[in-house]
Design a protein around this motif. Sequence first.
Motif, PDB file in Angstrom:
ATOM      1  N   HIS A 185       9.218 -17.961  -5.612  1.00 45.39           N
ATOM      2  CA  HIS A 185       9.457 -16.554  -6.252  1.00 45.39           C
ATOM      3  C   HIS A 185       8.936 -16.961  -6.838  1.00 45.39           C
ATOM      4  O   HIS A 185       7.877 -15.835  -7.226  1.00 45.39           O
ATOM      5  CB  HIS A 185      10.635 -15.381  -5.930  1.00 45.39           C
ATOM      6  CG  HIS A 185      11.883 -15.875  -4.611  1.00 45.39           C
ATOM      7  ND1 HIS A 185      11.147 -15.230  -3.402  1.00 45.39           N
ATOM      8  CD2 HIS A 185      12.591 -16.074  -4.660  1.00 45.39           C
ATOM      9  CE1 HIS A 185      12.161 -15.785  -2.730  1.00 45.39           C
ATOM     10  NE2 HIS A 185      12.888 -16.562  -3.315  1.00 45.39           N
TER      11      HIS A 185
ATOM     12  N   HIS B 179      19.288 -10.737  -4.218  1.00 48.37           N
ATOM     13  CA  HIS B 179      19.563 -11.269  -2.494  1.00 48.37           C
ATOM     14  C   HIS B 179      20.599 -10.711  -1.824  1.00 48.37           C
ATOM     15  O   HIS B 179      19.883  -9.965  -0.661  1.00 48.37           O
ATOM     16  CB  HIS B 179      19.391 -13.053  -2.724  1.00 48.37           C
ATOM     17  CG  HIS B 179      17.931 -13.222  -3.179  1.00 48.37           C
ATOM     18  ND1 HIS B 179      17.552 -13.777  -4.399  1.00 48.37           N
ATOM     19  CD2 HIS B 179      17.421 -14.156  -1.767  1.00 48.37           C
ATOM     20  CE1 HIS B 179      16.722 -14.269  -4.019  1.00 48.37           C
ATOM     21  NE2 HIS B 179      16.502 -14.775  -3.250  1.00 48.37           N
TER      22      HIS B 179
ATOM     23  N   GLY C 252      18.763  -7.512  -1.091  1.00 49.28           N
ATOM     24  CA  GLY C 252      17.258  -7.667  -0.498  1.00 49.28           C
ATOM     25  C   GLY C 252      17.221  -6.642   0.808  1.00 49.28           C
ATOM     26  O   GLY C 252      16.055  -5.589   0.363  1.00 49.28           O
ATOM     27  N   TYR C 253      18.073  -6.308   2.218  1.00 46.30           N
ATOM     28  CA  TYR C 253      18.022  -5.769   3.414  1.00 46.30           C
ATOM     29  C   TYR C 253      17.954  -4.794   3.054  1.00 46.30           C
ATOM     30  O   TYR C 253      17.037  -3.685   2.821  1.00 46.30           O
ATOM     31  CB  TYR C 253      19.232  -6.135   3.640  1.00 46.30           C
ATOM     32  CG  TYR C 253      18.338  -5.587   5.156  1.00 46.30           C
ATOM     33  CD1 TYR C 253      17.966  -6.522   5.887  1.00 46.30           C
ATOM     34  CD2 TYR C 253      19.096  -4.998   5.465  1.00 46.30           C
ATOM     35  CE1 TYR C 253      17.368  -5.840   7.120  1.00 46.30           C
ATOM     36  CE2 TYR C 253      18.867  -3.965   6.824  1.00 46.30           C
ATOM     37  CZ  TYR C 253      17.695  -3.750   7.991  1.00 46.30           C
ATOM     38  OH  TYR C 253      18.108  -3.493   9.379  1.00 46.30           O
TER      39      TYR C 253
ATOM     40  N   TYR D  69      17.144  -3.415  -0.248  1.00 45.64           N
ATOM     41  CA  TYR D  69      15.346  -2.775   0.001  1.00 45.64           C
ATOM     42  C   TYR D  69      14.347  -3.182   0.533  1.00 45.64           C
ATOM     43  O   TYR D  69      13.377  -1.742   0.897  1.00 45.64           O
ATOM     44  CB  TYR D  69      15.561  -3.919  -1.721  1.00 45.64           C
ATOM     45  CG  TYR D  69      16.405  -2.819  -2.521  1.00 45.64           C
ATOM     46  CD1 TYR D  69      15.962  -1.842  -3.997  1.00 45.64           C
ATOM     47  CD2 TYR D  69      17.054  -3.987  -3.648  1.00 45.64           C
ATOM     48  CE1 TYR D  69      17.302  -1.516  -4.745  1.00 45.64           C
ATOM     49  CE2 TYR D  69      18.013  -4.493  -4.964  1.00 45.64           C
ATOM     50  CZ  TYR D  69      18.092  -2.499  -5.208  1.00 45.64           C
ATOM     51  OH  TYR D  69      18.796  -2.279  -6.017  1.00 45.64           O
ATOM     52  N   ASP D  70      14.380  -3.505   1.090  1.00 46.58           N
ATOM     53  CA  ASP D  70      13.728  -4.475   1.859  1.00 46.58           C
ATOM     54  C   ASP D  70      13.296  -2.973   3.121  1.00 46.58           C
ATOM     55  O   ASP D  70      11.949  -2.073   3.439  1.00 46.58           O
ATOM     56  CB  ASP D  70      13.368  -5.240   2.718  1.00 46.58           C
ATOM     57  CG  ASP D  70      13.258  -6.303   2.123  1.00 46.58           C
ATOM     58  OD1 ASP D  70      13.144  -6.494   1.058  1.00 46.58           O
ATOM     59  OD2 ASP D  70      14.063  -7.665   2.556  1.00 46.58           O
ATOM     60  N   MET D  71      14.058  -2.355   3.320  1.00 47.51           N
ATOM     61  CA  MET D  71      14.681  -1.170   4.203  1.00 47.51           C
ATOM     62  C   MET D  71      13.819  -0.010   3.527  1.00 47.51           C
ATOM     63  O   MET D  71      12.644   1.417   3.888  1.00 47.51           O
ATOM     64  CB  MET D  71      15.496  -0.749   4.753  1.00 47.51           C
ATOM     65  CG  MET D  71      16.320  -1.999   6.506  1.00 47.51           C
ATOM     66  SD  MET D  71      14.921  -2.136   7.246  1.00 47.51           S
ATOM     67  CE  MET D  71      14.103  -3.571   6.431  1.00 47.51           C
TER      68      MET D  71
ATOM     69  N   TYR E 168      12.425   0.254   1.134  1.00 51.64           N
ATOM     70  CA  TYR E 168      10.666   0.317   0.474  1.00 51.64           C
ATOM     71  C   TYR E 168       9.184  -0.581   1.408  1.00 51.64           C
ATOM     72  O   TYR E 168       8.488  -0.507   0.669  1.00 51.64           O
ATOM     73  CB  TYR E 168      10.837  -0.386  -1.068  1.00 51.64           C
ATOM     74  CG  TYR E 168      11.171   0.290  -1.921  1.00 51.64           C
ATOM     75  CD1 TYR E 168      10.850   1.258  -2.079  1.00 51.64           C
ATOM     76  CD2 TYR E 168      12.724  -0.663  -2.779  1.00 51.64           C
ATOM     77  CE1 TYR E 168      12.053   2.075  -3.221  1.00 51.64           C
ATOM     78  CE2 TYR E 168      13.337   0.016  -3.312  1.00 51.64           C
ATOM     79  CZ  TYR E 168      13.328   1.452  -3.909  1.00 51.64           C
ATOM     80  OH  TYR E 168      13.681   2.282  -4.843  1.00 51.64           O
ATOM     81  N   ARG E 169       9.916  -0.582   3.075  1.00 52.80           N
ATOM     82  CA  ARG E 169       8.786  -1.036   3.518  1.00 52.80           C
ATOM     83  C   ARG E 169       7.508  -0.750   3.953  1.00 52.80           C
ATOM     84  O   ARG E 169       6.406  -1.956   4.326  1.00 52.80           O
ATOM     85  CB  ARG E 169      10.019  -1.462   4.136  1.00 52.80           C
ATOM     86  CG  ARG E 169      10.225  -0.306   5.708  1.00 52.80           C
ATOM     87  CD  ARG E 169      10.340  -0.062   6.756  1.00 52.80           C
ATOM     88  NE  ARG E 169      11.059   0.663   7.541  1.00 52.80           N
ATOM     89  CZ  ARG E 169      12.054   1.493   7.603  1.00 52.80           C
ATOM     90  NH1 ARG E 169      13.334   0.732   6.980  1.00 52.80           N
ATOM     91  NH2 ARG E 169      12.307   3.428   7.803  1.00 52.80           N
TER      92      ARG E 169
ATOM     93  N   GLU F  36       3.654  -5.246  -1.481  1.00 48.81           N
ATOM     94  CA  GLU F  36       5.389  -6.167  -1.816  1.00 48.81           C
ATOM     95  C   GLU F  36       5.036  -6.292  -3.077  1.00 48.81           C
ATOM     96  O   GLU F  36       5.912  -6.060  -3.603  1.00 48.81           O
ATOM     97  CB  GLU F  36       4.626  -7.745  -1.349  1.00 48.81           C
ATOM     98  CG  GLU F  36       6.230  -8.491  -2.037  1.00 48.81           C
ATOM     99  CD  GLU F  36       6.160  -9.828  -1.161  1.00 48.81           C
ATOM    100  OE1 GLU F  36       6.656 -10.689  -2.284  1.00 48.81           O
ATOM    101  OE2 GLU F  36       5.707  -9.957  -0.347  1.00 48.81           O
TER     102      GLU F  36
ATOM    103  N   ALA G  24       6.915  -2.483  -4.083  1.00 49.80           N
ATOM    104  CA  ALA G  24       7.775  -2.821  -4.260  1.00 49.80           C
ATOM    105  C   ALA G  24       9.164  -2.741  -4.996  1.00 49.80           C
ATOM    106  O   ALA G  24       9.906  -3.767  -5.252  1.00 49.80           O
ATOM    107  CB  ALA G  24       8.036  -3.075  -2.473  1.00 49.80           C
TER     108      ALA G  24
ATOM    109  N   ARG H 256      12.070  -2.277  -7.301  1.00 48.13           N
ATOM    110  CA  ARG H 256      13.140  -2.817  -7.380  1.00 48.13           C
ATOM    111  C   ARG H 256      13.700  -3.487  -8.673  1.00 48.13           C
ATOM    112  O   ARG H 256      14.766  -3.187  -9.422  1.00 48.13           O
ATOM    113  CB  ARG H 256      13.421  -4.070  -6.825  1.00 48.13           C
ATOM    114  CG  ARG H 256      13.506  -3.284  -5.309  1.00 48.13           C
ATOM    115  CD  ARG H 256      13.449  -4.550  -3.833  1.00 48.13           C
ATOM    116  NE  ARG H 256      12.833  -5.496  -4.180  1.00 48.13           N
ATOM    117  CZ  ARG H 256      12.000  -6.615  -4.118  1.00 48.13           C
ATOM    118  NH1 ARG H 256      11.701  -4.875  -2.531  1.00 48.13           N
ATOM    119  NH2 ARG H 256      11.303  -7.348  -3.754  1.00 48.13           N
TER     120      ARG H 256
END
Length: 128
Positions: free
Chosen positions: A30, A54, A57-58, A60-62, A64-65, A69, A72, A76
């Motif tokens: 990363h 980590h 992560g999921y 946050y991904d949802m 800020y989708r 990247e 986002a 974060r």
Amino acid sequence: ETQKFVDAAIKLAHEMGMSKTVKGHGAERHIVSQMRRVYGGLFEFDEQWAERIHQEGYKYDMKYRSRSEAKAAYVRVSNTRRSTKPQTQNAMKRVKQRFKKGPLKRTLDNEEEERKAKRERRLAAVEG
């Protein structure tokens, strides 16, 4: 070029039989891409921060989708720093102390009426 050095260091550590740490994973996968994408690079890069990102992560991904990247990642990191910064924590404590939320006036009035009724019933029972 930086990624080549990182890859070489990770490969050497693996050949030596060393286990991969959270920081090693972050550096390998990363750090170079995020240093390119996030203006100013990463604010903090330690194991606790990486592990927390980590784990969450999921979520946050949802959340800020719809953003790029880079944007986002910046959001974060900013949220994480803000929530862990001592000055912010102290300010939040001061706000909570100053603006304590208690029961509504209607609730307090009802409780007072119940106490009065209870006192009257006690007096009636003692006198009666």
